[in-house]
Design an enzyme around this catalytic site. Structure first.
Site, PDB file in Angstrom:
ATOM      1  N   GLU A 237      -4.216  -6.269   1.610  1.00 32.23           N
ATOM      2  CA  GLU A 237      -3.652  -5.989   2.934  1.00 32.23           C
ATOM      3  C   GLU A 237      -4.394  -6.732   4.040  1.00 32.23           C
ATOM      4  OE1 GLU A 237      -3.212  -1.757   3.490  1.00 32.23           O
ATOM      5  OE2 GLU A 237      -1.944  -1.575   1.725  1.00 32.23           O
ATOM      6  N   LYS A 368       5.829   6.812   3.449  1.00 31.71           N
ATOM      7  CA  LYS A 368       6.199   5.514   2.884  1.00 31.71           C
ATOM      8  C   LYS A 368       7.602   5.685   2.341  1.00 31.71           C
ATOM      9  CE  LYS A 368       1.609   4.168   1.089  1.00 31.71           C
ATOM     10  NZ  LYS A 368       0.729   4.415  -0.078  1.00 31.71           N
TER      11      LYS A 368
END
Ligand code: PGA
Ligand code: ZN
Length: 456
Positions: A237, A368
């Site tokens: 990330e 999510k």
């Protein structure tokens, strides 16, 4: 009513170079849109299932040709020339067509790509910004699960289970940034146990917050060159990932980098962590340091860190199956104004969230959308968490695409925080850039955080 005239999908590659699904849709009105879906690496056991080809000769078995074929075949046949009243109708057709409790037949990747492409085309058809469209969706109908069983929420949801929601629309605010500075765990080859150390800029705007994070990131790069004698390597990330000897040292390095950038911890920037502890929980013990820790020792260790380093939110401090100990964790963190945030623990799953509300086992949801697989069910999860007074962090996955719908979703659903990853990779920056655009257009401020003394 909206008539779908065309629906198709292709396989594209995510930020790790792994296949994922991009769906494209066209309505009778001429409105057309596409959407791509992300993919996790430290996934929860209760997540909806991404359909992968399993052909080891192609992308190590991770190909998405079957999921793509499901969109182009069965899903398209069911939806084309259908009059669809709204998002929840579309999503329920998809859930019923799949027919499994976890979307494993057609694939959550196939289903979600269609769900989001539909929303985006609908926004275009209505002449609305995507975040405006998302905000109407959260005000539609909410599903309140009748049981608290962790497995129940992805099972088929009958339309009669829906009730009209009557609370006022969400306040127009922008989510607070929570941005990876350092990475470990699954995203960085496991050099340190915890997965993310995040900066939480206390700034009033996205624009300022990003600049603050960039300053700290650059000072951390210098610190890494000096202390670890290496060029800064980035994890999945975009977080920096030197070989920290311990979690403590990672925290100390963050505090030092922050100071060297001219900030005071707790004044301009606070910290958050994603422990992602399911990844190092084995045989009832947490393998963080030596000897391994019991749940009670784990909680004490987390509380001690939080107090020392101005940590304002702790994600997955305990493992997803360690239900018995989450209430004690939440009680201890709440006493020091730290959020108990559930990711793999809750899996954006209304059944698990309801169970955690009842047990007072958390007070914040990491949302999510691909953990549950449709926008409608993710909206239900969001509404349920908010109705319990929880805070909501809308989150990207470690495998992302250049699609930026997540930024609109976080704004439209009035998320308290957004977690997208670091400020150095385009698949992350696409979302930050979209937030900057929305901020410019709306001039909305970043939401307060009363628990840590920001706003009401
Ligand atoms: P994942 O990680 O996308 O690999 O699951 C993100 C997170 O744990 O928050
Ligand atoms: Zn997480």
């Amino acid at each position: 009513m909206t008539r779908i005239d065309q629906l198709s999908a292709i396989e594209i590659l995510d930020s790790r170079g792994r296949p994922t699904v991009k769906a494209s849709i066209k309505f009778k009105s001429g409105a057309r849109a596409s959407a791509s879906v992300p993919s996790g690496a430290s996934t929860g056991a209760a997540e909806a299932i991404e359909l992968r080809d399993g052909d080891s000769n192609r992308y190590g078995g991770l190909g998405c040709r079957k999921a793509v074929a499901n969109v182009n075949g069965e899903i398209a046949r069911r939806l084309i020339f259908c009059e669809i009243p709204d998002q929840s109708s579309l999503d329920h057709i998809l859930i019923e067509l799949d027919g499994t409790p976890n979307k494993s037949r057609l694939g959550a990747n196939a289903i979600l790509a269609v769900s989001i492409a539909f929303a985006r085309a609908k926004a275009i058809e209505d002449g609305a910004e995507l975040h405006e469209h998302f905000s109407t969706m959260i005000g539609e109908r909410a599903y309140i699960p009748s049981t608290a069983s962790p497995a129940s929420a992805t099972s088929s949801i009958h339309p009669s289970s829906f009730i009209l929601h009557s609370s006022p629309p969400p306040a127009p605010t922008l989510p607070r940034l929570t941005i990876n500075l350092f990475s470990g765990g699954r995203h960085a080859g496991g050099q340190v146990e915890f997965q993310d150390l995040l900066l939480v800029p206390l700034s009033a705007t996205i624009d300022e917050g990003l600049a603050v994070v960039d300053n700290v990131y650059r000072s951390a790069e210098k610190l890494i060159a000096r202390k670890y004698n290496m060029r800064s390597l980035k994890a999945d990330e975009g977080g920096l990932a030197p070989p920290f000897p311990s979690v403590q040292r990672m925290m100390e390095d963050a505090a030092e980098a922050l100071g060297e950038a001219g900030y005071v911890l707790g004044r301009e920037v606070a910290l958050a962590v994603d422990v992602a502890s399911s990844q190092f929980y084995r045989d009832g013990l947490y393998h963080w340091g030596s000897p391994a820790k019991t749940s009670a020792e784990m909680i004490d260790g987390i509380v001690e860190l939080a107090g020392r380093f101005h940590i304002v939110s702790v994600e997955d401090a305990l493992a997803e199956e360690d239900w018995a100990n989450w209430p004690a964790l939440r009680a201890k963190l709440k006493a020091i104004n730290v959020l108990t945030l559930g990711d793999d623990f809750l899996c954006t799953n209304p059944g698990r969230i309801q169970r955690a509300i009842d047990a007072q086992a958390a007070d914040a949801l990491l949302l999510k959308v691909n953990q549950i697989g449709t926008l409608t069910q993710a909206a239900q999860a969001c509404r349920l968490a908010k109705s319990a007074g929880w805070r909501v962090t809308v989150s990207a996955r470690s495998g992302e695409t250049e699609d930026d719908w997540l930024a609109d979703l976080a704004v439209g659903w009035s998320a308290d925080q957004i977690k997208v990853g670091s400020v150095r990779q385009s698949e992350r920056l696409a979302k930050y850039n979209r937030l900057l655009e929305i901020e410019k257009e709306t001039r909305w401020g970043v939401v307060g955080w009363p628990g840590i003394g920001i706003g009401q």
